[in-house]
Scaffold this motif. Structure first.
Motif, PDB file in Angstrom:
ATOM      1  N   CYS A  22       2.684   3.369  12.483  1.00 56.07           N
ATOM      2  CA  CYS A  22       3.435   2.497  11.581  1.00 56.07           C
ATOM      3  C   CYS A  22       4.042   3.338  10.455  1.00 56.07           C
ATOM      4  N   GLY A  23       5.259   3.006  10.070  1.00 60.67           N
ATOM      5  CA  GLY A  23       5.917   3.766   9.011  1.00 60.67           C
ATOM      6  C   GLY A  23       6.961   2.947   8.296  1.00 60.67           C
ATOM      7  N   ARG A  24       7.542   3.554   7.267  1.00 67.09           N
ATOM      8  CA  ARG A  24       8.602   2.918   6.498  1.00 67.09           C
ATOM      9  C   ARG A  24       9.911   3.658   6.739  1.00 67.09           C
ATOM     10  N   HIS A  81       2.392  -4.786  14.545  1.00 67.96           N
ATOM     11  CA  HIS A  81       2.897  -4.243  15.800  1.00 67.96           C
ATOM     12  C   HIS A  81       3.822  -3.058  15.525  1.00 67.96           C
ATOM     13  N   CYS A  82       3.384  -1.886  15.958  1.00 65.76           N
ATOM     14  CA  CYS A  82       4.149  -0.654  15.741  1.00 65.76           C
ATOM     15  C   CYS A  82       4.360   0.100  17.060  1.00 65.76           C
ATOM     16  N   THR A  83       4.431  -0.634  18.160  1.00 60.64           N
ATOM     17  CA  THR A  83       4.644  -0.009  19.461  1.00 60.64           C
ATOM     18  C   THR A  83       6.031   0.621  19.517  1.00 60.64           C
ATOM     19  N   GLN A  84       6.090   1.876  19.896  1.00 54.72           N
ATOM     20  CA  GLN A  84       7.343   2.618  19.941  1.00 54.72           C
ATOM     21  C   GLN A  84       7.227   3.743  20.945  1.00 54.72           C
ATOM     22  N   GLU A  85       8.347   4.403  21.209  1.00 55.33           N
ATOM     23  CA  GLU A  85       8.346   5.561  22.103  1.00 55.33           C
ATOM     24  C   GLU A  85       8.165   6.816  21.254  1.00 55.33           C
ATOM     25  N   ALA A  86       6.902   7.138  20.971  1.00 53.07           N
ATOM     26  CA  ALA A  86       6.612   8.292  20.118  1.00 53.07           C
ATOM     27  C   ALA A  86       6.919   9.606  20.798  1.00 53.07           C
ATOM     28  N   VAL A  87       7.087   9.587  22.128  1.00 51.64           N
ATOM     29  CA  VAL A  87       7.400  10.809  22.873  1.00 51.64           C
ATOM     30  C   VAL A  87       8.866  10.802  23.307  1.00 51.64           C
ATOM     31  N   TYR A  88       9.690  10.081  22.563  1.00 53.30           N
ATOM     32  CA  TYR A  88      11.112   9.948  22.896  1.00 53.30           C
ATOM     33  C   TYR A  88      11.711  11.295  23.285  1.00 53.30           C
ATOM     34  N   SER A  96       0.830  -1.190   0.000  1.00 53.67           N
ATOM     35  CA  SER A  96       0.000   0.000   0.000  1.00 53.67           C
ATOM     36  C   SER A  96       0.868   1.245   0.000  1.00 53.67           C
ATOM     37  N   SER A  97       0.301   2.358  -0.483  1.00 48.09           N
ATOM     38  CA  SER A  97       1.070   3.602  -0.599  1.00 48.09           C
ATOM     39  C   SER A  97       1.393   4.197   0.768  1.00 48.09           C
ATOM     40  N   THR A  98       0.462   4.110   1.688  1.00 52.15           N
ATOM     41  CA  THR A  98       0.695   4.606   3.041  1.00 52.15           C
ATOM     42  C   THR A  98       0.460   3.494   4.039  1.00 52.15           C
ATOM     43  N   CYS A  99       1.087   3.633   5.172  1.00 53.07           N
ATOM     44  CA  CYS A  99       0.974   2.602   6.211  1.00 53.07           C
ATOM     45  C   CYS A  99      -0.279   2.837   7.048  1.00 53.07           C
ATOM     46  N   PRO A 100      -0.901   1.768   7.540  1.00 54.54           N
ATOM     47  CA  PRO A 100      -2.094   1.912   8.374  1.00 54.54           C
ATOM     48  C   PRO A 100      -1.701   2.319   9.797  1.00 54.54           C
ATOM     49  N   GLY A 101      -2.688   2.744  10.549  1.00 48.53           N
ATOM     50  CA  GLY A 101      -2.456   3.074  11.945  1.00 48.53           C
ATOM     51  C   GLY A 101      -1.803   4.438  12.121  1.00 48.53           C
ATOM     52  N   LEU A 102      -1.642   4.820  13.374  1.00 52.21           N
ATOM     53  CA  LEU A 102      -1.067   6.121  13.708  1.00 52.21           C
ATOM     54  C   LEU A 102       0.454   6.109  13.747  1.00 52.21           C
ATOM     55  N   GLY A 112      10.905  -0.912   2.065  1.00 53.67           N
ATOM     56  CA  GLY A 112      10.588  -1.916   3.064  1.00 53.67           C
ATOM     57  C   GLY A 112       9.124  -1.921   3.432  1.00 53.67           C
ATOM     58  N   GLU A 113       8.784  -2.852   4.311  1.00 55.27           N
ATOM     59  CA  GLU A 113       7.416  -2.993   4.767  1.00 55.27           C
ATOM     60  C   GLU A 113       7.113  -2.012   5.890  1.00 55.27           C
ATOM     61  N   CYS A 114       5.854  -1.761   6.098  1.00 53.14           N
ATOM     62  CA  CYS A 114       5.415  -0.908   7.195  1.00 53.14           C
ATOM     63  C   CYS A 114       5.692  -1.619   8.520  1.00 53.14           C
ATOM     64  N   GLY A 115       6.150  -0.869   9.458  1.00 57.73           N
ATOM     65  CA  GLY A 115       6.447  -1.453  10.759  1.00 57.73           C
ATOM     66  C   GLY A 115       6.813  -0.388  11.770  1.00 57.73           C
ATOM     67  N   VAL A 116       7.445  -0.817  12.850  1.00 58.93           N
ATOM     68  CA  VAL A 116       7.809   0.093  13.927  1.00 58.93           C
ATOM     69  C   VAL A 116       9.040   0.898  13.534  1.00 58.93           C
ATOM     70  N   CYS A 117       9.045   2.153  13.914  1.00 62.73           N
ATOM     71  CA  CYS A 117      10.211   3.010  13.670  1.00 62.73           C
ATOM     72  C   CYS A 117      11.267   2.733  14.734  1.00 62.73           C
ATOM     73  N   PRO A 118      12.553   2.896  14.396  1.00 64.69           N
ATOM     74  CA  PRO A 118      13.622   2.708  15.391  1.00 64.69           C
ATOM     75  C   PRO A 118      13.482   3.717  16.538  1.00 64.69           C
ATOM     76  N   ARG A 119      14.098   3.389  17.654  1.00 62.21           N
ATOM     77  CA  ARG A 119      14.043   4.288  18.808  1.00 62.21           C
ATOM     78  C   ARG A 119      14.693   5.626  18.454  1.00 62.21           C
ATOM     79  N   GLY A 120      14.047   6.697  18.846  1.00 65.26           N
ATOM     80  CA  GLY A 120      14.540   8.024  18.506  1.00 65.26           C
ATOM     81  C   GLY A 120      13.951   8.556  17.228  1.00 65.26           C
ATOM     82  N   GLU A 121      13.026   7.794  16.615  1.00 65.71           N
ATOM     83  CA  GLU A 121      12.355   8.240  15.402  1.00 65.71           C
ATOM     84  C   GLU A 121      10.857   8.046  15.566  1.00 65.71           C
ATOM     85  N   ARG A 122      10.093   8.788  14.777  1.00 62.64           N
ATOM     86  CA  ARG A 122       8.647   8.584  14.725  1.00 62.64           C
ATOM     87  C   ARG A 122       8.149   8.963  13.342  1.00 62.64           C
ATOM     88  N   THR A 123       6.940   8.547  13.015  1.00 62.29           N
ATOM     89  CA  THR A 123       6.407   8.763  11.670  1.00 62.29           C
ATOM     90  C   THR A 123       5.958  10.213  11.483  1.00 62.29           C
TER      91      THR A 123
END
Length: 307
Positions: free
Chosen positions: A14-16, A140-147, A6-12, A25-36
Protein backbone atom coordinates in the motif's frame (compact mmCIF):
# COMPACT_ATOMS: atom_id res chain seq x y z
CA UNK A 1 -9.99 6.94 8.27
CA UNK A 2 -6.96 6.16 10.44
CA UNK A 3 -5.01 4.73 7.54
CA UNK A 4 -5.19 8.01 5.66
CA UNK A 5 -3.86 10.02 8.62
CA UNK A 6 -0.94 7.76 9.54
CA UNK A 7 2.58 8.75 8.48
CA UNK A 8 3.24 5.49 6.65
CA UNK A 9 0.90 3.08 4.96
CA UNK A 10 0.31 -0.41 6.40
CA UNK A 11 1.13 -3.61 4.57
CA UNK A 12 3.82 -4.38 2.03
CA UNK A 13 2.24 -2.89 -1.07
CA UNK A 14 0.00 0.00 0.00
CA UNK A 15 1.27 3.48 -0.81
CA UNK A 16 0.41 7.09 -1.52
CA UNK A 17 0.61 8.98 -4.77
CA UNK A 18 3.26 11.66 -5.17
CA UNK A 19 1.72 14.98 -6.26
CA UNK A 20 3.83 18.14 -6.71
CA UNK A 21 6.70 16.65 -4.76
CA UNK A 22 4.64 15.61 -1.74
CA UNK A 23 2.71 12.49 -0.78
CA UNK A 24 -1.00 13.15 -0.88
CA UNK A 25 -4.22 11.18 -0.59
CA UNK A 26 -5.14 8.03 1.24
CA UNK A 27 -3.12 4.84 1.26
CA UNK A 28 -4.13 2.48 -1.47
CA UNK A 29 -3.06 0.57 -4.55
CA UNK A 30 -0.39 2.04 -6.80
CA UNK A 31 -1.21 2.52 -10.51
CA UNK A 32 -0.04 -0.12 -12.96
CA UNK A 33 3.64 0.30 -13.73
CA UNK A 34 4.39 1.65 -10.26
CA UNK A 35 5.17 0.13 -6.88
CA UNK A 36 5.89 1.41 -3.38
CA UNK A 37 9.35 2.33 -2.17
CA UNK A 38 10.68 2.16 1.38
CA UNK A 39 8.81 5.36 2.26
CA UNK A 40 5.52 3.84 1.05
CA UNK A 41 5.35 6.24 -1.91
CA UNK A 42 4.26 4.96 -5.31
CA UNK A 43 7.18 5.20 -7.72
CA UNK A 44 7.21 4.59 -11.46
CA UNK A 45 9.16 1.50 -12.51
CA UNK A 46 11.97 2.69 -14.78
CA UNK A 47 14.56 -0.10 -14.49
CA UNK A 48 15.42 -2.55 -17.25
CA UNK A 49 14.91 -6.27 -16.60
CA UNK A 50 17.91 -8.20 -15.34
CA UNK A 51 19.39 -11.10 -17.29
CA UNK A 52 17.53 -13.54 -15.04
CA UNK A 53 14.23 -11.79 -15.83
CA UNK A 54 14.85 -12.14 -19.57
CA UNK A 55 15.74 -15.80 -19.10
CA UNK A 56 12.47 -16.34 -17.23
CA UNK A 57 10.52 -14.64 -20.02
CA UNK A 58 12.36 -16.79 -22.55
CA UNK A 59 11.47 -19.94 -20.64
CA UNK A 60 7.78 -19.05 -20.49
CA UNK A 61 7.87 -18.11 -24.19
CA UNK A 62 9.45 -21.45 -25.10
CA UNK A 63 6.75 -23.54 -23.41
CA UNK A 64 4.04 -23.11 -26.10
CA UNK A 65 6.62 -23.55 -28.88
CA UNK A 66 7.92 -26.83 -27.43
CA UNK A 67 4.36 -28.08 -26.93
CA UNK A 68 3.48 -27.10 -30.49
CA UNK A 69 6.45 -29.07 -31.81
CA UNK A 70 5.65 -32.07 -29.64
CA UNK A 71 2.03 -32.37 -30.78
CA UNK A 72 2.89 -31.64 -34.41
CA UNK A 73 5.40 -34.50 -34.33
CA UNK A 74 2.98 -36.72 -32.43
CA UNK A 75 0.06 -36.32 -34.83
CA UNK A 76 1.82 -35.79 -38.17
CA UNK A 77 2.93 -39.40 -38.54
CA UNK A 78 6.26 -40.78 -39.72
CA UNK A 79 5.41 -40.59 -43.41
CA UNK A 80 4.04 -37.08 -43.36
CA UNK A 81 6.08 -34.44 -45.18
CA UNK A 82 4.12 -31.59 -43.60
CA UNK A 83 5.70 -31.79 -40.13
CA UNK A 84 8.75 -29.66 -40.97
CA UNK A 85 6.68 -26.84 -42.44
CA UNK A 86 4.35 -26.93 -39.45
CA UNK A 87 7.36 -26.73 -37.12
CA UNK A 88 8.60 -23.65 -38.97
CA UNK A 89 5.12 -22.11 -38.89
CA UNK A 90 4.84 -22.68 -35.13
CA UNK A 91 8.19 -20.97 -34.60
CA UNK A 92 7.04 -18.07 -36.81
CA UNK A 93 3.80 -17.73 -34.82
CA UNK A 94 5.61 -17.60 -31.48
CA UNK A 95 8.34 -15.27 -32.77
CA UNK A 96 5.86 -12.78 -34.23
CA UNK A 97 3.77 -12.95 -31.06
CA UNK A 98 6.84 -12.23 -28.93
CA UNK A 99 7.80 -9.21 -31.04
CA UNK A 100 4.24 -7.83 -30.97
CA UNK A 101 4.05 -8.33 -27.20
CA UNK A 102 7.26 -6.37 -26.67
CA UNK A 103 6.06 -3.61 -29.00
CA UNK A 104 2.78 -3.08 -27.15
CA UNK A 105 4.42 -3.13 -23.70
CA UNK A 106 5.74 0.09 -22.12
CA UNK A 107 7.61 1.84 -23.65
CA UNK A 108 5.27 1.25 -26.60
CA UNK A 109 6.91 0.86 -29.99
CA UNK A 110 10.27 -0.50 -28.78
CA UNK A 111 11.59 -3.99 -28.18
CA UNK A 112 12.73 -3.02 -24.68
CA UNK A 113 10.58 -2.97 -21.55
CA UNK A 114 10.75 -1.20 -18.22
CA UNK A 115 10.11 -3.25 -15.14
CA UNK A 116 9.87 -3.29 -11.37
CA UNK A 117 12.63 -5.23 -9.67
CA UNK A 118 11.56 -8.57 -8.19
CA UNK A 119 12.53 -8.51 -4.54
CA UNK A 120 10.81 -11.51 -2.98
CA UNK A 121 8.27 -14.23 -3.69
CA UNK A 122 5.40 -12.24 -2.20
CA UNK A 123 5.80 -9.68 -5.01
CA UNK A 124 4.02 -12.18 -7.27
CA UNK A 125 1.07 -12.68 -4.90
CA UNK A 126 0.16 -9.22 -3.61
CA UNK A 127 -3.50 -10.24 -3.30
CA UNK A 128 -2.49 -12.33 -0.27
CA UNK A 129 -1.00 -9.34 1.54
CA UNK A 130 -3.88 -6.87 1.77
CA UNK A 131 -3.62 -5.40 5.31
CA UNK A 132 -6.41 -4.91 7.85
CA UNK A 133 -5.25 -1.96 9.99
CA UNK A 134 -8.25 -2.07 12.33
CA UNK A 135 -8.69 -5.85 12.05
CA UNK A 136 -12.13 -5.26 10.53
CA UNK A 137 -11.78 -3.47 7.21
CA UNK A 138 -9.34 -4.68 4.55
CA UNK A 139 -7.27 -2.21 2.60
CA UNK A 140 -7.05 -3.61 -0.92
CA UNK A 141 -3.62 -2.96 -2.43
CA UNK A 142 -3.41 -5.79 -4.97
CA UNK A 143 -1.13 -4.75 -7.83
CA UNK A 144 1.46 -6.07 -10.26
CA UNK A 145 4.54 -5.47 -8.12
CA UNK A 146 6.67 -7.39 -10.64
CA UNK A 147 5.44 -5.31 -13.59
CA UNK A 148 5.33 -6.46 -16.35
CA UNK A 149 6.62 -9.99 -15.76
CA UNK A 150 3.22 -11.28 -14.66
CA UNK A 151 0.92 -9.90 -17.36
CA UNK A 152 3.33 -9.85 -20.29
CA UNK A 153 3.27 -13.66 -20.40
CA UNK A 154 -0.53 -13.72 -20.50
CA UNK A 155 -0.52 -11.14 -23.33
CA UNK A 156 2.02 -13.22 -25.22
CA UNK A 157 -0.09 -16.38 -24.90
CA UNK A 158 -3.11 -14.48 -26.22
CA UNK A 159 -1.18 -13.32 -29.28
CA UNK A 160 0.16 -16.85 -29.83
CA UNK A 161 -3.37 -18.22 -29.84
CA UNK A 162 -4.57 -15.56 -32.28
CA UNK A 163 -1.61 -16.09 -34.63
CA UNK A 164 -2.14 -19.84 -34.57
CA UNK A 165 -5.83 -19.52 -35.43
CA UNK A 166 -5.00 -17.18 -38.30
CA UNK A 167 -2.15 -19.15 -39.89
CA UNK A 168 -2.20 -22.81 -38.96
CA UNK A 169 -5.64 -24.00 -40.15
CA UNK A 170 -5.07 -22.74 -43.68
CA UNK A 171 -1.58 -24.24 -43.78
CA UNK A 172 -2.63 -27.61 -42.43
CA UNK A 173 -5.61 -27.83 -44.78
CA UNK A 174 -3.35 -27.13 -47.74
CA UNK A 175 -0.33 -29.33 -47.03
CA UNK A 176 -1.46 -32.15 -44.73
CA UNK A 177 -2.90 -34.21 -47.54
CA UNK A 178 -1.47 -37.48 -46.25
CA UNK A 179 -3.50 -37.31 -43.06
CA UNK A 180 -7.13 -38.05 -42.53
CA UNK A 181 -9.61 -35.22 -42.09
CA UNK A 182 -9.92 -35.98 -38.39
CA UNK A 183 -6.14 -36.12 -37.81
CA UNK A 184 -4.83 -33.10 -39.66
CA UNK A 185 -6.16 -30.58 -37.12
CA UNK A 186 -5.34 -32.52 -33.94
CA UNK A 187 -2.20 -30.51 -33.22
CA UNK A 188 -4.34 -27.36 -33.31
CA UNK A 189 -6.95 -28.92 -31.05
CA UNK A 190 -4.15 -29.84 -28.62
CA UNK A 191 -3.07 -26.18 -28.50
CA UNK A 192 -6.61 -25.17 -27.58
CA UNK A 193 -6.16 -27.34 -24.50
CA UNK A 194 -2.61 -26.48 -23.45
CA UNK A 195 -2.92 -22.70 -23.83
CA UNK A 196 -5.54 -22.45 -21.04
CA UNK A 197 -3.38 -24.76 -18.92
CA UNK A 198 -0.33 -22.54 -19.47
CA UNK A 199 -2.40 -19.47 -18.64
CA UNK A 200 -3.57 -20.95 -15.34
CA UNK A 201 -0.01 -22.11 -14.62
CA UNK A 202 1.30 -18.57 -15.06
CA UNK A 203 -1.57 -16.98 -13.12
CA UNK A 204 -1.26 -19.32 -10.14
CA UNK A 205 2.35 -20.45 -10.15
CA UNK A 206 4.19 -17.61 -11.86
CA UNK A 207 6.16 -16.70 -8.75
CA UNK A 208 7.18 -20.28 -8.04
CA UNK A 209 8.20 -20.80 -11.68
CA UNK A 210 10.27 -17.62 -11.56
CA UNK A 211 12.53 -19.12 -8.91
CA UNK A 212 12.37 -22.77 -10.01
CA UNK A 213 12.54 -22.64 -13.82
CA UNK A 214 16.36 -23.16 -14.12
CA UNK A 215 16.11 -26.44 -12.20
CA UNK A 216 12.97 -27.46 -14.10
CA UNK A 217 14.84 -26.97 -17.39
CA UNK A 218 17.83 -29.02 -16.26
CA UNK A 219 15.80 -31.90 -14.84
CA UNK A 220 13.36 -32.17 -17.75
CA UNK A 221 16.06 -31.85 -20.41
CA UNK A 222 18.16 -34.56 -18.74
CA UNK A 223 15.20 -36.91 -18.36
CA UNK A 224 13.87 -36.42 -21.90
CA UNK A 225 17.34 -36.84 -23.41
CA UNK A 226 17.88 -40.08 -21.51
CA UNK A 227 14.46 -41.39 -22.55
CA UNK A 228 15.04 -40.47 -26.19
CA UNK A 229 18.48 -42.06 -26.37
CA UNK A 230 17.20 -45.19 -24.67
CA UNK A 231 14.16 -45.47 -26.95
CA UNK A 232 16.34 -44.89 -30.03
CA UNK A 233 18.87 -47.48 -28.77
CA UNK A 234 21.77 -45.08 -29.17
CA UNK A 235 24.87 -46.78 -27.77
CA UNK A 236 27.72 -45.05 -29.61
CA UNK A 237 28.64 -41.75 -31.20
CA UNK A 238 28.41 -43.38 -34.60
CA UNK A 239 24.76 -44.29 -34.12
CA UNK A 240 24.15 -40.78 -32.76
CA UNK A 241 25.55 -38.84 -35.74
CA UNK A 242 24.26 -41.06 -38.54
CA UNK A 243 20.81 -39.45 -38.56
CA UNK A 244 20.18 -35.73 -38.81
CA UNK A 245 17.09 -35.93 -36.63
CA UNK A 246 19.11 -37.37 -33.76
CA UNK A 247 21.64 -34.56 -34.06
CA UNK A 248 18.85 -31.97 -33.98
CA UNK A 249 17.41 -33.54 -30.83
CA UNK A 250 20.87 -33.73 -29.24
CA UNK A 251 21.81 -30.11 -29.93
CA UNK A 252 18.37 -28.94 -28.81
CA UNK A 253 18.88 -30.64 -25.46
CA UNK A 254 22.40 -29.24 -25.19
CA UNK A 255 20.99 -25.76 -25.69
CA UNK A 256 18.48 -26.42 -22.92
CA UNK A 257 21.28 -27.66 -20.64
CA UNK A 258 23.23 -24.45 -21.32
CA UNK A 259 20.11 -22.35 -20.79
CA UNK A 260 19.53 -23.95 -17.40
CA UNK A 261 23.16 -23.55 -16.33
CA UNK A 262 23.23 -19.87 -17.35
CA UNK A 263 19.93 -19.29 -15.52
CA UNK A 264 21.27 -20.82 -12.31
CA UNK A 265 24.62 -19.05 -12.39
CA UNK A 266 23.17 -15.77 -13.78
CA UNK A 267 26.70 -15.15 -15.12
CA UNK A 268 27.47 -12.92 -12.14
CA UNK A 269 31.14 -13.86 -12.46
CA UNK A 270 32.00 -14.67 -16.05
CA UNK A 271 35.43 -16.13 -15.31
CA UNK A 272 33.85 -18.63 -12.90
CA UNK A 273 30.49 -19.26 -14.57
CA UNK A 274 31.42 -19.69 -18.25
CA UNK A 275 33.54 -22.84 -17.62
CA UNK A 276 30.37 -24.46 -16.27
CA UNK A 277 29.11 -24.64 -19.87
CA UNK A 278 31.72 -27.36 -20.44
CA UNK A 279 29.37 -29.62 -18.44
CA UNK A 280 26.73 -29.45 -21.20
CA UNK A 281 27.85 -32.61 -23.11
CA UNK A 282 28.42 -34.47 -19.83
CA UNK A 283 25.09 -36.36 -19.61
CA UNK A 284 25.41 -37.55 -23.22
CA UNK A 285 28.97 -38.79 -22.69
CA UNK A 286 27.94 -40.50 -19.46
CA UNK A 287 24.98 -42.25 -21.11
CA UNK A 288 27.04 -43.54 -24.04
CA UNK A 289 29.81 -44.74 -21.72
CA UNK A 290 27.24 -46.50 -19.54
CA UNK A 291 25.57 -48.06 -22.59
CA UNK A 292 28.91 -49.43 -23.82
CA UNK A 293 29.64 -50.83 -20.36
CA UNK A 294 26.28 -52.56 -19.95
CA UNK A 295 25.98 -53.89 -23.53
CA UNK A 296 28.27 -56.95 -23.07
CA UNK A 297 26.46 -58.01 -19.89
CA UNK A 298 23.12 -57.63 -21.67
CA UNK A 299 24.26 -59.83 -24.55
CA UNK A 300 25.55 -62.48 -22.14
CA UNK A 301 22.29 -62.51 -20.21
CA UNK A 302 20.27 -62.88 -23.41
CA UNK A 303 22.53 -65.71 -24.57
CA UNK A 304 22.18 -67.45 -21.23
CA UNK A 305 18.41 -67.21 -21.31
CA UNK A 306 18.41 -68.62 -24.85
CA UNK A 307 20.12 -71.79 -23.62
Amino acid sequence: MSVAMSSTCPGLYCGRMMVNGSAEGECGVCPRGERTNLQKICERCTESPELYDWLYLGFMAMLPLVLHWFFIEWYSGKKSSSALLQHVTAMLECSVSAVITLLVTEPVGTLGIRSCRVQMLSDWYTMLYNPSPDYVNTLHCTQEAVYPLYTIILIYYAFCLVMMMLLRPLLVKKIACGLGKSDRFKSIYAALYFFPILTVLQAVGGGLLYYAFPYIILVLSLVTLAVYMSASEIQSFKSLVTKKKRLVVLFSHWLLHAYGIVSISRLDRLEQDLPLLALVPGPTLFYIATAKFTEPSRILSEGGSGH
